[in-house]
Design a protein around this motif. Structure first.
Motif, PDB file in Angstrom:
ATOM      1  N   GLN A  14       0.832  -1.203   0.000  1.00 57.14           N
ATOM      2  CA  GLN A  14       0.000   0.000   0.000  1.00 57.14           C
ATOM      3  C   GLN A  14       0.870   1.257   0.000  1.00 57.14           C
ATOM      4  OE1 GLN A  14      -2.538   0.774   3.428  1.00 57.14           O
ATOM      5  NE2 GLN A  14      -4.073   1.563   2.017  1.00 57.14           N
ATOM      6  N   LEU A  15       1.895   1.274   0.827  1.00 64.20           N
ATOM      7  CA  LEU A  15       2.790   2.435   0.890  1.00 64.20           C
ATOM      8  C   LEU A  15       3.498   2.625  -0.450  1.00 64.20           C
ATOM      9  CD1 LEU A  15       4.078   4.750   2.491  1.00 64.20           C
ATOM     10  CD2 LEU A  15       5.790   3.123   3.307  1.00 64.20           C
ATOM     11  N   ILE A  16       3.994   1.537  -1.022  1.00 58.68           N
ATOM     12  CA  ILE A  16       4.663   1.615  -2.325  1.00 58.68           C
ATOM     13  C   ILE A  16       3.713   2.215  -3.363  1.00 58.68           C
ATOM     14  CG2 ILE A  16       5.533   0.195  -4.238  1.00 58.68           C
ATOM     15  CD1 ILE A  16       6.806  -1.634  -1.992  1.00 58.68           C
ATOM     16  N   GLY A  17       2.448   1.846  -3.312  1.00 55.29           N
ATOM     17  CA  GLY A  17       1.446   2.366  -4.248  1.00 55.29           C
ATOM     18  C   GLY A  17       1.192   3.858  -4.100  1.00 55.29           C
ATOM     19  N   TRP A  18       1.366   4.376  -2.904  1.00 52.08           N
ATOM     20  CA  TRP A  18       1.147   5.812  -2.666  1.00 52.08           C
ATOM     21  C   TRP A  18       2.280   6.669  -3.221  1.00 52.08           C
ATOM     22  CZ3 TRP A  18      -0.356   4.950   3.141  1.00 52.08           C
ATOM     23  CH2 TRP A  18      -1.723   4.660   3.232  1.00 52.08           C
ATOM     24  N   ILE A  19       3.479   6.118  -3.336  1.00 52.93           N
ATOM     25  CA  ILE A  19       4.665   6.883  -3.743  1.00 52.93           C
ATOM     26  C   ILE A  19       4.817   6.768  -5.258  1.00 52.93           C
ATOM     27  CG2 ILE A  19       7.141   7.221  -3.394  1.00 52.93           C
ATOM     28  CD1 ILE A  19       5.445   7.615  -0.821  1.00 52.93           C
ATOM     29  N   GLU A  55      15.468   2.810  18.041  1.00 56.44           N
ATOM     30  CA  GLU A  55      15.723   4.211  17.699  1.00 56.44           C
ATOM     31  C   GLU A  55      14.639   4.773  16.796  1.00 56.44           C
ATOM     32  OE1 GLU A  55      19.623   5.125  16.255  1.00 56.44           O
ATOM     33  OE2 GLU A  55      20.590   4.012  17.860  1.00 56.44           O
ATOM     34  N   ALA A  56      13.712   3.897  16.347  1.00 55.41           N
ATOM     35  CA  ALA A  56      12.629   4.360  15.472  1.00 55.41           C
ATOM     36  C   ALA A  56      11.335   3.617  15.791  1.00 55.41           C
ATOM     37  CB  ALA A  56      12.998   4.149  14.010  1.00 55.41           C
ATOM     38  N   LEU A  57      10.255   4.388  15.801  1.00 54.30           N
ATOM     39  CA  LEU A  57       8.903   3.836  15.919  1.00 54.30           C
ATOM     40  C   LEU A  57       8.189   4.236  14.636  1.00 54.30           C
ATOM     41  CD1 LEU A  57       8.162   4.797  19.626  1.00 54.30           C
ATOM     42  CD2 LEU A  57       8.910   2.564  18.743  1.00 54.30           C
ATOM     43  N   ILE A  58       7.716   3.244  13.895  1.00 55.92           N
ATOM     44  CA  ILE A  58       7.161   3.476  12.567  1.00 55.92           C
ATOM     45  C   ILE A  58       5.704   3.024  12.571  1.00 55.92           C
ATOM     46  CG2 ILE A  58       7.397   2.933  10.119  1.00 55.92           C
ATOM     47  CD1 ILE A  58      10.394   2.252  10.789  1.00 55.92           C
ATOM     48  N   TYR A  59       4.822   3.907  12.141  1.00 56.44           N
ATOM     49  CA  TYR A  59       3.389   3.650  12.263  1.00 56.44           C
ATOM     50  C   TYR A  59       2.635   3.755  10.948  1.00 56.44           C
ATOM     51  CZ  TYR A  59       4.271   4.477  17.234  1.00 56.44           C
ATOM     52  OH  TYR A  59       4.752   4.420  18.509  1.00 56.44           O
ATOM     53  N   LYS A  60       1.599   2.942  10.851  1.00 51.08           N
ATOM     54  CA  LYS A  60       0.561   3.153   9.849  1.00 51.08           C
ATOM     55  C   LYS A  60      -0.528   3.934  10.571  1.00 51.08           C
ATOM     56  CE  LYS A  60      -1.063  -1.518  10.719  1.00 51.08           C
ATOM     57  NZ  LYS A  60      -1.100  -2.848  10.116  1.00 51.08           N
ATOM     58  N   VAL A  61      -1.267   4.720   9.819  1.00 53.67           N
ATOM     59  CA  VAL A  61      -2.344   5.541  10.381  1.00 53.67           C
ATOM     60  C   VAL A  61      -3.657   4.907   9.952  1.00 53.67           C
ATOM     61  CG1 VAL A  61      -3.348   7.840  10.455  1.00 53.67           C
ATOM     62  CG2 VAL A  61      -0.875   7.574  10.186  1.00 53.67           C
ATOM     63  N   ILE A  62      -4.491   4.602  10.940  1.00 53.59           N
ATOM     64  CA  ILE A  62      -5.757   3.917  10.669  1.00 53.59           C
ATOM     65  C   ILE A  62      -6.917   4.842  11.008  1.00 53.59           C
ATOM     66  CG2 ILE A  62      -7.208   1.947  11.313  1.00 53.59           C
ATOM     67  CD1 ILE A  62      -4.502   0.522  11.996  1.00 53.59           C
ATOM     68  N   GLU A  63      -7.857   4.942  10.078  1.00 56.02           N
ATOM     69  CA  GLU A  63      -9.086   5.693  10.322  1.00 56.02           C
ATOM     70  C   GLU A  63      -9.936   4.837  11.256  1.00 56.02           C
ATOM     71  OE1 GLU A  63     -11.826   8.368   7.431  1.00 56.02           O
ATOM     72  OE2 GLU A  63     -11.595   6.268   6.851  1.00 56.02           O
ATOM     73  N   SER A  64     -10.212   5.341  12.465  1.00 59.43           N
ATOM     74  CA  SER A  64     -10.895   4.551  13.494  1.00 59.43           C
ATOM     75  C   SER A  64     -12.244   4.016  13.024  1.00 59.43           C
ATOM     76  CB  SER A  64     -11.093   5.384  14.761  1.00 59.43           C
ATOM     77  OG  SER A  64      -9.855   5.842  15.237  1.00 59.43           O
TER      78      SER A  64
END
Length: 179
Positions: A14-19, A55-64
């Motif tokens: 999904q992320l690859i598709g957005w870029i 050293e990194a926290l990486i998140y997806k954002v979810i519409e509740s």
């Protein structure tokens, strides 16, 4: 409303598709990745992330409301000794929800993690000077411009300027409590 959950392999495509362009990749991630974005690059990105002392926290954002993944954000360069970190890779990927305050919610959520959970003192970020909507969002969240890094990134034959911005824990407390 949104919630942040750890970004993992199931989110790669999904992320690859957005870029969709080298310019968008640079705007989203700075020099961290090469276009086109690939799963192997994302494997390296999450390799040492999202564990207790990472050293990194990486998140997806979810519409509740819908449970749909609509964006991405990270808190990187977490320095527990100096109590600082850097917000990065901020993206409202789902175009249908852009312009609805999702970016503001994302920044507020990542700052809650930084200041209320990790008890950091300073959070910084970089944003290209032409990205006025993002700059406005960050200022509304309490970030302050520290300086302009002139011609800091090369895009094709042109150079882009970048604002360096930060927020300190007392400034976050004031914003959080509406002072």
């Amino acid at each position: 409303m949104i919630e942040l959950k750890f970004f993992d392999r199931s989110d790669f495509q999904q992320l690859i598709g957005w870029i969709d362009s080298p310019q968008f990749l640079l705007q989203w991630s700075g020099p961290a990745f090469e276009y086109p974005l690939t799963e192997s690059q994302l494997e390296k990105y999450i390799e040492n992330a999202n564990s207790e002392n990472a050293e990194a926290l990486i998140y997806k954002v979810i519409e509740s409301e819908t449970g749909k993944v609509i964006g991405h954000i990270s808190l990187g360069r977490i320095d527990r000794k100096n109590k600082s970190a850097r917000v990065g890779k901020v993206l409202v990927g789902d175009q249908s929800v852009r312009g609805k305050g999702i970016g503001q919610q994302m920044i507020n959520e990542i700052l809650k993690i930084a200041f209320d959970e990790l008890h950091l003192h300073r959070v910084s970020l970089g944003v290209f000077d032409f990205n006025t909507s993002a700059i406005s969002c960050y200022e509304k969240a309490g970030f302050i411009k520290e300086g302009l890094l002139r011609d800091s990134s090369k895009n094709g034959e042109e150079y882009w300027n970048q604002w360096e911005m930060s927020i300190l824990e007392n400034e976050w407390q004031a914003v959080k409590h509406g002072l």
